[in-house]
Design a protein around this motif. Structure first.
Motif, PDB file in Angstrom:
ATOM      1  N   GLY A   1       0.927  -1.466   0.092  1.00 49.49           N
ATOM      2  CA  GLY A   1       0.283   0.065   0.204  1.00 49.49           C
ATOM      3  C   GLY A   1       0.477   1.268   0.113  1.00 49.49           C
ATOM      4  N   ASP A   2       0.264   2.590   0.176  1.00 54.46           N
ATOM      5  CA  ASP A   2       0.649   3.571  -0.349  1.00 54.46           C
ATOM      6  C   ASP A   2       0.505   4.555   0.922  1.00 54.46           C
ATOM      7  OD1 ASP A   2       1.615   2.843  -2.741  1.00 54.46           O
ATOM      8  OD2 ASP A   2      -0.101   3.576  -4.141  1.00 54.46           O
ATOM      9  N   ALA A   3      -0.700   4.598   1.538  1.00 59.35           N
ATOM     10  CA  ALA A   3      -1.378   5.485   2.070  1.00 59.35           C
ATOM     11  C   ALA A   3      -1.656   5.111   3.486  1.00 59.35           C
ATOM     12  CB  ALA A   3      -2.296   6.606   1.787  1.00 59.35           C
ATOM     13  N   PRO A   4      -0.875   4.996   4.377  1.00 60.87           N
ATOM     14  CA  PRO A   4      -1.879   4.080   5.810  1.00 60.87           C
ATOM     15  C   PRO A   4      -3.301   5.382   5.726  1.00 60.87           C
ATOM     16  CG  PRO A   4       0.167   5.392   5.828  1.00 60.87           C
ATOM     17  CD  PRO A   4       0.392   6.261   4.850  1.00 60.87           C
ATOM     18  N   ASN A   5      -4.174   3.555   6.391  1.00 59.45           N
ATOM     19  CA  ASN A   5      -4.995   4.493   7.528  1.00 59.45           C
ATOM     20  C   ASN A   5      -4.571   4.677   8.629  1.00 59.45           C
ATOM     21  OD1 ASN A   5      -6.025   1.381   5.589  1.00 59.45           O
ATOM     22  ND2 ASN A   5      -7.193   3.742   5.049  1.00 59.45           N
ATOM     23  N   VAL A   6      -3.968   4.237   9.531  1.00 54.71           N
ATOM     24  CA  VAL A   6      -3.186   4.384  10.527  1.00 54.71           C
ATOM     25  C   VAL A   6      -1.859   4.572  10.598  1.00 54.71           C
ATOM     26  CG1 VAL A   6      -3.409   3.629  12.862  1.00 54.71           C
ATOM     27  CG2 VAL A   6      -5.311   2.972  11.284  1.00 54.71           C
ATOM     28  N   LEU A   7      -1.641   5.721  11.297  1.00 53.39           N
ATOM     29  CA  LEU A   7       0.011   6.420  11.073  1.00 53.39           C
ATOM     30  C   LEU A   7       0.467   6.198  12.986  1.00 53.39           C
ATOM     31  CD1 LEU A   7       2.708   6.710  10.565  1.00 53.39           C
ATOM     32  CD2 LEU A   7       1.995   9.020  11.454  1.00 53.39           C
ATOM     33  N   VAL A   8       1.070   4.951  13.839  1.00 50.00           N
ATOM     34  CA  VAL A   8       1.921   5.070  15.389  1.00 50.00           C
ATOM     35  C   VAL A   8       2.483   5.819  15.076  1.00 50.00           C
ATOM     36  CG1 VAL A   8       2.204   4.011  17.113  1.00 50.00           C
ATOM     37  CG2 VAL A   8       0.455   2.556  15.777  1.00 50.00           C
ATOM     38  N   ALA A   9       3.219   7.412  15.493  1.00 56.93           N
ATOM     39  CA  ALA A   9       3.845   7.905  15.892  1.00 56.93           C
ATOM     40  C   ALA A   9       4.804   8.316  16.769  1.00 56.93           C
ATOM     41  CB  ALA A   9       3.716   9.616  15.034  1.00 56.93           C
ATOM     42  N   MET A  10       5.890   7.069  17.197  1.00 60.61           N
ATOM     43  CA  MET A  10       6.498   7.499  18.238  1.00 60.61           C
ATOM     44  C   MET A  10       7.353   9.187  19.153  1.00 60.61           C
ATOM     45  SD  MET A  10       6.032   4.458  19.250  1.00 60.61           S
ATOM     46  CE  MET A  10       6.903   3.725  20.239  1.00 60.61           C
ATOM     47  N   ASN A  11       7.719   9.464  18.451  1.00 58.71           N
ATOM     48  CA  ASN A  11       8.287  11.250  18.249  1.00 58.71           C
ATOM     49  C   ASN A  11       7.260  11.765  17.123  1.00 58.71           C
ATOM     50  OD1 ASN A  11       9.602  10.042  16.200  1.00 58.71           O
ATOM     51  ND2 ASN A  11      11.255   9.727  17.783  1.00 58.71           N
ATOM     52  N   PRO A  12       8.626  13.495  17.108  1.00 65.62           N
ATOM     53  CA  PRO A  12       8.004  14.340  16.393  1.00 65.62           C
ATOM     54  C   PRO A  12       8.619  13.778  15.236  1.00 65.62           C
ATOM     55  CG  PRO A  12       8.830  15.353  18.724  1.00 65.62           C
ATOM     56  CD  PRO A  12       8.592  13.606  18.886  1.00 65.62           C
ATOM     57  N   ALA A  13       9.912  13.198  15.091  1.00 63.66           N
ATOM     58  CA  ALA A  13      10.527  12.977  14.043  1.00 63.66           C
ATOM     59  C   ALA A  13      10.039  12.081  13.109  1.00 63.66           C
ATOM     60  CB  ALA A  13      11.821  12.460  14.334  1.00 63.66           C
ATOM     61  N   ALA A  14       9.249  11.063  13.390  1.00 66.71           N
ATOM     62  CA  ALA A  14       8.214  10.103  13.044  1.00 66.71           C
ATOM     63  C   ALA A  14       6.977  10.630  12.537  1.00 66.71           C
ATOM     64  CB  ALA A  14       7.706   8.755  14.170  1.00 66.71           C
ATOM     65  N   LEU A  15       6.277  11.715  13.172  1.00 66.45           N
ATOM     66  CA  LEU A  15       4.877  12.067  13.073  1.00 66.45           C
ATOM     67  C   LEU A  15       5.914  12.781  11.602  1.00 66.45           C
ATOM     68  CD1 LEU A  15       2.257  13.022  13.247  1.00 66.45           C
ATOM     69  CD2 LEU A  15       2.883  14.762  14.169  1.00 66.45           C
ATOM     70  N   LYS A  16       6.911  14.148  11.885  1.00 61.53           N
ATOM     71  CA  LYS A  16       7.496  14.510  10.678  1.00 61.53           C
ATOM     72  C   LYS A  16       7.424  14.177   9.325  1.00 61.53           C
ATOM     73  CE  LYS A  16       9.425  19.476   9.486  1.00 61.53           C
ATOM     74  NZ  LYS A  16       9.739  20.028   9.905  1.00 61.53           N
ATOM     75  N   ALA A  17       8.510  12.822   9.367  1.00 55.59           N
ATOM     76  CA  ALA A  17       8.638  11.972   7.950  1.00 55.59           C
ATOM     77  C   ALA A  17       7.514  11.551   7.698  1.00 55.59           C
ATOM     78  CB  ALA A  17       9.807  11.028   8.810  1.00 55.59           C
ATOM     79  N   ASN A  18       6.915  11.347   8.325  1.00 58.75           N
ATOM     80  CA  ASN A  18       5.563  10.146   7.251  1.00 58.75           C
ATOM     81  C   ASN A  18       3.919  10.973   7.498  1.00 58.75           C
ATOM     82  OD1 ASN A  18       6.725   7.211   8.260  1.00 58.75           O
ATOM     83  ND2 ASN A  18       7.103   8.118   9.739  1.00 58.75           N
ATOM     84  N   ILE A  19       4.259  12.211   7.750  1.00 57.94           N
ATOM     85  CA  ILE A  19       2.862  12.835   7.766  1.00 57.94           C
ATOM     86  C   ILE A  19       1.926  13.128   6.397  1.00 57.94           C
ATOM     87  CG2 ILE A  19       3.335  15.129   7.939  1.00 57.94           C
ATOM     88  CD1 ILE A  19       0.617  13.726   9.581  1.00 57.94           C
ATOM     89  N   GLY A  20       2.847  12.786   5.634  1.00 58.56           N
ATOM     90  CA  GLY A  20       2.469  13.040   3.756  1.00 58.56           C
ATOM     91  C   GLY A  20       2.265  12.418   3.358  1.00 58.56           C
ATOM     92  N   ASP A  21       2.420  10.948   4.096  1.00 58.69           N
ATOM     93  CA  ASP A  21       1.722  10.157   3.220  1.00 58.69           C
ATOM     94  C   ASP A  21       0.525   9.700   3.623  1.00 58.69           C
ATOM     95  OD1 ASP A  21       4.095   9.565   1.773  1.00 58.69           O
ATOM     96  OD2 ASP A  21       4.948   8.498   3.128  1.00 58.69           O
ATOM     97  N   VAL A  22      -0.605  10.211   4.539  1.00 57.97           N
ATOM     98  CA  VAL A  22      -1.122  10.249   5.699  1.00 57.97           C
ATOM     99  C   VAL A  22      -2.071  10.721   5.058  1.00 57.97           C
ATOM    100  CG1 VAL A  22      -2.172   9.483   7.757  1.00 57.97           C
ATOM    101  CG2 VAL A  22      -0.040   9.672   7.220  1.00 57.97           C
ATOM    102  N   PRO A  23      -3.359  10.145   4.690  1.00 60.98           N
ATOM    103  CA  PRO A  23      -4.507  10.360   3.933  1.00 60.98           C
ATOM    104  C   PRO A  23      -5.200  11.778   5.039  1.00 60.98           C
ATOM    105  CG  PRO A  23      -4.610   8.533   3.807  1.00 60.98           C
ATOM    106  CD  PRO A  23      -3.674   8.337   4.369  1.00 60.98           C
ATOM    107  N   ARG A  24      -5.983  12.244   4.792  1.00 57.92           N
ATOM    108  CA  ARG A  24      -6.538  13.264   5.419  1.00 57.92           C
ATOM    109  C   ARG A  24      -7.661  12.186   5.534  1.00 57.92           C
ATOM    110  NH1 ARG A  24      -5.410  18.559   7.245  1.00 57.92           N
ATOM    111  NH2 ARG A  24      -3.750  18.896   5.480  1.00 57.92           N
ATOM    112  N   GLY A  25      -8.273  12.579   7.294  1.00 55.94           N
ATOM    113  CA  GLY A  25      -9.135  11.268   8.252  1.00 55.94           C
ATOM    114  C   GLY A  25      -8.478  10.254   8.571  1.00 55.94           C
ATOM    115  N   ALA A  26      -7.227   9.610   8.211  1.00 54.64           N
ATOM    116  CA  ALA A  26      -6.733   8.853   8.335  1.00 54.64           C
ATOM    117  C   ALA A  26      -6.970   9.594  10.234  1.00 54.64           C
ATOM    118  CB  ALA A  26      -5.385   8.336   7.805  1.00 54.64           C
TER     119      ALA A  26
END
Length: 426
Positions: free
Chosen positions: A110-135
């Protein structure tokens, strides 16, 4: 005849060492007064992301194993940084594991995760671009303090400035809850923090009704020599499950039914391409009644084969870690001259260095297996980008009049048969 195996570094196969169709994890009933709502989905993409030391690969691997044992079809994408020991909490140090599972046949992680588990700010910033709105985004709020956020360029907290308003955000103090759950074990704060990935795994296991017995058995086996650490991880795992069950922030859990083409009940092995290939080489050695000799120089992502074969001296396997790629294949060719089933393992940059000796093996008509576990780029390249990038080099990267059969496995499990075929051809 010299034979070459070209393979991408295999992701986990779609089977795990667990009972397929095994016992389902406990669940609450249908939504009612004071009860949780259960929604049925046909597929889900989850991405676990955190620092390299946060155990995201282990977390993803365990969720994958339980998902396979439940009978879902699945595909995984482990993603780990190329940098060696990137500073903690920085963007280059982010490691992630993505899993796509469904009640039907799927072909990609898959490309766009329905669920992102971010353990720190770096994880959020590095991956938020792949996460679709509403996820859904689950964040470890304990890490969203001034210094970690400043490391990745957040001037204000994304949890408070409205930048995540388009997502369904679940703020969870994972570190604090884990430390609190493990108080009875008398661990230091640093030791207790290490189990926060198991807390997150327990929470996600509750959300998607994953079986739990396999993970608890795995943890007790993995830490058998440290029973206190084993029980601490099991406790953190259960605490995450119970948090999902009791907190009001997670009012909904989800069901993804087993795939209609699921494996029949039985014991399955969670296997990678490198592990299957190692077993195939040992099997080829036994069938040919020849001692197996591996001459190799460590290189990502082929080093796993050297590590695995070094464990099997009881099968007459001899492994030699050479000083460089050229010495590795030279030693292997010498072993072939001496009557061994000779193997050398490498990746694309190593194949380039081994080309002269491959030509020598062809001209001497000596049996030699050259195993190319592929990755992107020449020279130092991209060691964590596994892909089928070396096919033309494997087919044509030699002098004229030096033909070499190329065996290309199609799946991780097929690497076992490919090793046997390559040995037979050679």
């Amino acid at each position: 005849m010299t034979s070459q195996v070209s393979s991408p570094a295999g992701q986990a196969d779609e089977a795990s060492e667990a009972l397929v169709g095994g016992q389902r994890a406990p669940r609450s009933g249908h939504a009612g007064a004071g009860e949780k709502e259960i929604r049925r989905l046909d597929r889900v993409i989850i991405r676990f992301a955190g620092d390299s030391g946060d155990g995201m690969q282990l977390t993803g691997d365990r969720f994958t194993s339980e998902t396979a044992s439940f009978g879902n079809d699945l595909s995984t994408l482990p993603n780990f940084p190329a940098e060696i020991r990137a500073p903690a909490g920085t963007l280059p140090g982010v490691s992630s594991f993505q899993l796509h599972f469904a009640d039907h046949d799927i072909l990609t992680p898959g490309d766009a995760p329905n669920v992102l588990v971010a353990m720190n700010p770096a994880a959020l910033k590095a991956n938020i671009g792949d996460v679709p709105r509403g996820a859904e985004i689950i964040v470890n709020t304990d890490e969203f303090t001034k210094r970690p956020m400043a490391k990745v360029g957040y001037e204000s907290s994304p949890l408070e400035d409205g930048s995540l308003d388009g997502y369904n955000v679940h703020p969870v103090p994972l570190t604090t809850l884990t430390i609190e759950a493990l108080k009875e074990f008398g661990l230091s704060r640093k030791e207790a923090e290490r189990s926060k990935n198991m807390f997150a795994l327990g929470l996600l296991s509750w959300m998607y009704h994953r079986p739990t017995e396999g993970t608890e058995t795995f943890l007790r086996s993995k830490f058998a020599k440290k029973p206190q650490i084993a029980e601490a991880n099991v406790t953190a795992f259960r605490a995450g499950w119970n948090f999902g069950e009791t907190t009001e922030d997670f009012a909904v859990s989800y069901e993804v039914a087993p795939a209609s083409q699921a494996f029949p009940p039985g014991t399955y092995r969670n296997i990678s391409g490198n592990l299957a290939l190692s077993y195939g080489l040992i099997a080829a050695s036994r069938q040919a009644d020849l001692p197996l000799y591996l001459g190799s120089y460590p290189i990502t992502p082929a080093s796993d084969i050297l590590h695995e074969l070094s464990k099997h001296k009881n099968f007459g396997v001899r492994t030699f870690q050479a000083e460089d790629e050229i010495a590795g294949i030279g030693a292997a060719l010498g072993a072939a001259f001496g009557g061994s089933l000779a193997v050398t393992t490498t990746s694309g940059p190593g194949v380039a260095l081994k080309s002269e000796t491959i030509g020598l093996a062809v001209s001497l008509e000596l049996p030699l297996l050259v195993v190319d576990i592929q990755r992107g780029g020449p020279s130092t390249g991209l060691p964590t980008k596994t892909e089928q990038a070396d096919l033309l080099q494997a087919m044509y990267g030699r002098n004229g009049e030096a033909p070499v059969p190329v065996v290309a496995p199609r799946t991780p499990a097929d690497c076992f048969d490919a090793a046997l075929d390559a040995a037979r051809i050679a």
